[in-house]
Design an enzyme around this catalytic site. Structure first.
Site, PDB file in Angstrom:
ATOM      1  N   ASN A  10       0.898  -1.150   0.000  1.00 30.26           N
ATOM      2  CA  ASN A  10       0.000   0.000   0.000  1.00 30.26           C
ATOM      3  C   ASN A  10       0.938   1.201   0.000  1.00 30.26           C
ATOM      4  O   ASN A  10       1.783   1.319   0.891  1.00 30.26           O
ATOM      5  CB  ASN A  10      -0.831  -0.086   1.287  1.00 30.26           C
ATOM      6  N   LYS A  12       0.185   4.252   0.460  1.00 34.59           N
ATOM      7  CA  LYS A  12      -0.312   5.332   1.332  1.00 34.59           C
ATOM      8  C   LYS A  12      -0.396   6.652   0.550  1.00 34.59           C
ATOM      9  O   LYS A  12      -0.703   6.635  -0.632  1.00 34.59           O
ATOM     10  CB  LYS A  12       0.567   5.443   2.582  1.00 34.59           C
ATOM     11  N   HIS A 100      -7.629  -0.233   7.098  1.00 32.41           N
ATOM     12  CA  HIS A 100      -6.206  -0.047   7.404  1.00 32.41           C
ATOM     13  C   HIS A 100      -6.091   0.725   8.719  1.00 32.41           C
ATOM     14  O   HIS A 100      -6.910   1.607   9.021  1.00 32.41           O
ATOM     15  CB  HIS A 100      -5.503   0.711   6.274  1.00 32.41           C
ATOM     16  N   GLU A 102      -4.419   3.166   9.656  1.00 30.82           N
ATOM     17  CA  GLU A 102      -4.453   4.630   9.583  1.00 30.82           C
ATOM     18  C   GLU A 102      -5.880   5.134   9.357  1.00 30.82           C
ATOM     19  O   GLU A 102      -6.235   6.220   9.812  1.00 30.82           O
ATOM     20  CB  GLU A 102      -3.474   5.111   8.496  1.00 30.82           C
ATOM     21  N   GLU A 172      -2.193  -6.671  11.020  1.00 29.44           N
ATOM     22  CA  GLU A 172      -1.168  -5.641  11.163  1.00 29.44           C
ATOM     23  C   GLU A 172      -1.271  -5.006  12.549  1.00 29.44           C
ATOM     24  O   GLU A 172      -2.079  -4.089  12.751  1.00 29.44           O
ATOM     25  CB  GLU A 172      -1.365  -4.552  10.110  1.00 29.44           C
ATOM     26  N   GLY A 178       4.724   1.395  10.484  1.00 29.87           N
ATOM     27  CA  GLY A 178       5.250   2.737  10.222  1.00 29.87           C
ATOM     28  C   GLY A 178       6.593   3.027  10.851  1.00 29.87           C
ATOM     29  O   GLY A 178       7.238   2.144  11.436  1.00 29.87           O
ATOM     30  N   SER A 218       6.082  -3.193   9.480  1.00 31.57           N
ATOM     31  CA  SER A 218       7.548  -3.160   9.463  1.00 31.57           C
ATOM     32  C   SER A 218       8.187  -4.435   8.913  1.00 31.57           C
ATOM     33  O   SER A 218       9.237  -4.859   9.397  1.00 31.57           O
ATOM     34  CB  SER A 218       8.102  -2.845  10.857  1.00 31.57           C
TER      35      SER A 218
HETATM   36  P1  PGA Z   1       5.130  -0.494   7.090  1.00 29.57           P
HETATM   37  O1  PGA Z   1       3.593  -0.288   6.721  1.00 29.57           O
HETATM   38  O2  PGA Z   1       5.595  -1.764   6.383  1.00 29.57           O
HETATM   39  O3  PGA Z   1       5.801   0.721   6.551  1.00 29.57           O
HETATM   40  O4  PGA Z   1       5.213  -0.642   8.564  1.00 29.57           O
HETATM   41  C1  PGA Z   1       2.697  -1.346   6.793  1.00 29.57           C
HETATM   42  C2  PGA Z   1       1.295  -0.888   6.542  1.00 29.57           C
HETATM   43  O5  PGA Z   1       0.920   0.230   6.921  1.00 29.57           O
HETATM   44  O6  PGA Z   1       0.502  -1.643   5.971  1.00 29.57           O
END
Ligand code: PGA
Length: 259
Positions: A10, A12, A100, A102, A172, A178, A218
């Protein structure tokens, strides 16, 4: 690990349409040799990238699946700032993500709203990627499993077993996502995946055992292989470490070689 492994990203609120097209072109060059039976590749870019991305993927005859980061749950109406399933289909998305972290935490979306999006996306023929994840305090209180089960049971409420083959789930943990995220280790992720698998089977019976269950948060070149070796993990959903096509392709190759 199932025969077919899932690799998705994704992007973002990063990458303009032009950047997305360049990225997809390079990713396709680097990974087109991977047979679809071995790996499902998917990319979820910004809305404005969808149309140009569709054109690029069709031109290249690419098997990369294109997804949308979010969706309103009505076809049309007085919903300023929302995007409808008709618009996403027209722009070329085949997959819709709901829930998600966020969206849930920065934009305060509720489980009931995710349910409406899942329902609407399935009704419009999309595949759906429902994201679930517990927050740090849920983990500290020991209520992570309850939170995850509620997110799954509410988000997938009313989905029929025969529709479950269009449902994917990404686990997740919010604390893992993040810049300041700490990735879950294989033991922890495996335990949560087992619990989520049990819940999917409760909801869909036998069909629940086939819903792809991806880990995200991550994921990076150092931990991807170990996570992928975990029996319960069917795929990796990657943010930052996948936004460079070379890096993403290297993760895919390393995982598939180690399988
Ligand atoms: P990240 O993001 O791999 O940068 O931690 C994962 C996500 O938000 O799906």
């Amino acid at each position: 690990m199932q025969d077919r492994f899932y690799f998705g990203t994704n992007t973002k609120m990063f990458k303009t349409a032009a950047e997305t097209v360049d990225y997809l072109r390079r990713l396709e060059e680097l990974t087109c040799g991977i047979p679809r039976e071995r790996a499902e590749r998917f990319v979820i870019p910004s809305y404005t990238s969808l149309g140009p991305a569709r054109t690029e993927l069709d031109r290249a005859g690419s098997g990369i699946l294109l997804g949308a980061q979010n969706m309103g749950w009505e076809e049309r109406g007085q919903y300023t700032g929302e995007i409808s399933p008709l618009m996403l289909r027209e722009a070329g998305a085949r997959l819709v993500m709901a829930g998600h972290s966020e969206r849930r935490h920065t934009f305060r979306e509720t489980d009931a709203e995710e349910e409406k999006k899942v329902r609407c996306a399935l009704d419009h023929g999309f595949r759906v990627l429902l994201c679930v994840g517990e927050q740090l305090e849920d983990r500290q209180y020991g209520t992570g499993d309850e939170v995850l089960r509620i997110q799954l049971k509410v988000g997938l409420h009313g989905v029929r077993p025969e529709e479950a083959d269009r449902v994917w789930v990404a686990y997740e943990p919010v604390w893992a996502i993040g810049l300041n995220g700490i990735p879950a280790d294989e033991g922890y992720a495996g335990e949560k995946h087992r619990m989520l698998r049990g819940t999917l089977e409760e909801l869909f019976g036998e069909a629940g055992s086939r819903v792809p269950l991806l880990y995200g948060g991550s994921v990076n070149p150092e931990n991807a292989v170990a996570l992928s070796r975990c029996e319960e993990i069917d795929g990796l959903f990657i943010g930052r470490s996948a936004w460079d096509a070379e890096r993403f392709a290297a993760i895919m190759c390393a995982v598939l070689e180690a399988a």
